[in-house]
Design a protein around this motif. Sequence first.
Motif, PDB file in Angstrom:
ATOM      1  N   LEU A 244      18.478  32.323  -4.824  1.00 33.28           N
ATOM      2  CA  LEU A 244      18.302  30.937  -5.262  1.00 33.28           C
ATOM      3  C   LEU A 244      19.093  30.655  -6.532  1.00 33.28           C
ATOM      4  O   LEU A 244      19.860  29.687  -6.607  1.00 33.28           O
ATOM      5  CB  LEU A 244      16.817  30.654  -5.498  1.00 33.28           C
ATOM      6  N   PHE A 245      18.933  31.521  -7.544  1.00 32.46           N
ATOM      7  CA  PHE A 245      19.655  31.348  -8.803  1.00 32.46           C
ATOM      8  C   PHE A 245      21.166  31.459  -8.595  1.00 32.46           C
ATOM      9  O   PHE A 245      21.956  30.716  -9.196  1.00 32.46           O
ATOM     10  CB  PHE A 245      19.199  32.390  -9.825  1.00 32.46           C
ATOM     11  N   GLY A 246      21.559  32.403  -7.749  1.00 30.39           N
ATOM     12  CA  GLY A 246      22.983  32.576  -7.483  1.00 30.39           C
ATOM     13  C   GLY A 246      23.589  31.340  -6.839  1.00 30.39           C
ATOM     14  O   GLY A 246      24.680  30.904  -7.211  1.00 30.39           O
ATOM     15  N   GLY A 247      22.869  30.751  -5.873  1.00 27.05           N
ATOM     16  CA  GLY A 247      23.364  29.543  -5.213  1.00 27.05           C
ATOM     17  C   GLY A 247      23.483  28.375  -6.164  1.00 27.05           C
ATOM     18  O   GLY A 247      24.472  27.614  -6.130  1.00 27.05           O
ATOM     19  N   LEU A 248      22.496  28.216  -7.050  1.00 24.34           N
ATOM     20  CA  LEU A 248      22.547  27.128  -8.042  1.00 24.34           C
ATOM     21  C   LEU A 248      23.695  27.352  -9.024  1.00 24.34           C
ATOM     22  O   LEU A 248      24.382  26.399  -9.422  1.00 24.34           O
ATOM     23  CB  LEU A 248      21.213  27.047  -8.793  1.00 24.34           C
ATOM     24  N   GLY A 249      23.912  28.603  -9.401  1.00 29.11           N
ATOM     25  CA  GLY A 249      25.033  28.916 -10.291  1.00 29.11           C
ATOM     26  C   GLY A 249      26.374  28.626  -9.651  1.00 29.11           C
ATOM     27  O   GLY A 249      27.288  28.083 -10.295  1.00 29.11           O
ATOM     28  N   LEU A 250      26.491  28.950  -8.377  1.00 26.00           N
ATOM     29  CA  LEU A 250      27.726  28.647  -7.646  1.00 26.00           C
ATOM     30  C   LEU A 250      27.967  27.136  -7.602  1.00 26.00           C
ATOM     31  O   LEU A 250      29.091  26.671  -7.800  1.00 26.00           O
ATOM     32  CB  LEU A 250      27.639  29.205  -6.224  1.00 26.00           C
ATOM     33  N   GLY A 251      26.892  26.379  -7.349  1.00 28.87           N
ATOM     34  CA  GLY A 251      27.016  24.927  -7.296  1.00 28.87           C
ATOM     35  C   GLY A 251      27.485  24.350  -8.618  1.00 28.87           C
ATOM     36  O   GLY A 251      28.336  23.444  -8.654  1.00 28.87           O
TER      37      GLY A 251
END
Length: 357
Positions: free
Chosen positions: A220-227
């Motif tokens: 979840l955190f990784g996806g938000l960081g990518l965004g």
Amino acid sequence: MTKAFKIAGAYIGVIVGAGFASGQEILQFFTSFGWISVVGTCIATVLFAFLGMQLLQIGSRIGADSHKNVIYLICGKWIGLFVDALITFFLFGVAAVMIAGSGAIFEQQFGIGALYGSLIMAGVTAVTLCFNLQKIISVISLITPFLFIMIFIVFIYSILQYKGDFSEIMQLGKSGQTAASHWMTGAVLYVSYNIAAGAAILALIGGAEKNEKTAGIGGLFGGLGLGLLILLINVIMLLDFGAIQEADMPIVHIANEISPIAGYLMSIVLLAMIYNTSVGMIYAFAARVVPSGGKSFTPVVIISAAAAFLASFVGFVKLVGTLYPLVGYLGLILMVSIIFVWFKFKQAIKHEIHISS
């Protein structure tokens, strides 16, 4: 939470090199569509968070040591066979793109021939893979914060130095080379090819984490960081759209406008991110061919890195424009399968709760 952030950093580190470290990928899939690409970045963020969370949790749930079991679980036997072969092939293809990209940076920023730059990256990748997976995850996650810092610096500079009217950005429409016919298609394909390329190493990262919840939070955190990174880079290039269309490495080009030192620092960070992805792709590819703990693993790694180096001669921009959209369309199968498995899992939980009550 420390483990979750380490997983998030590794997730970002693996995807960034394949997906947007140079800026060329975001230029073709987002920025070239104009201002509406900002909406596309929001769609990509949601998909990255959801899909990454699911892949990491599944990998953790089954203790994956290869992407094969995860893919077969998600896609079933027959579709899984096809997707497994597809991902294995594109692991090698993305590694070739990374090695070609490193050559482009060495040539553009340091004046070193692309051939030698690519050779250096292939060699360092092969040497790194002599270590175990946990050490590789630690190295990949360690480099990620430096990318955020550099991108944020370039973002602030671009905002402060912008001399035009922001209404001009709102008037930008589709122009230049795009990787898809529509901005929404571009956003979905962008996530699709990144997930297709990164699914194997994400499954392995999840498999290395015993706590399924921790793996999911990391996704979840990784996806938000990518965004967030996609949004920042996209806005940076929208503000300097005219100047970056002809650059192989648009982000390095903009960093050089700040100062030569910023350009060198950005180049070093991008090389580190490309190195992350190259290591992840070759590792996952070799682990699919032979057991990662076996005696034959190291020879397969060396042969794979050498073959990816030879394949990189096609050229970075050409590889991005041809290989990535193809991976994106085929990766849609994986995305749909992940969503289906998630829905099926939720329904099973509801059924169990209903029976117990």
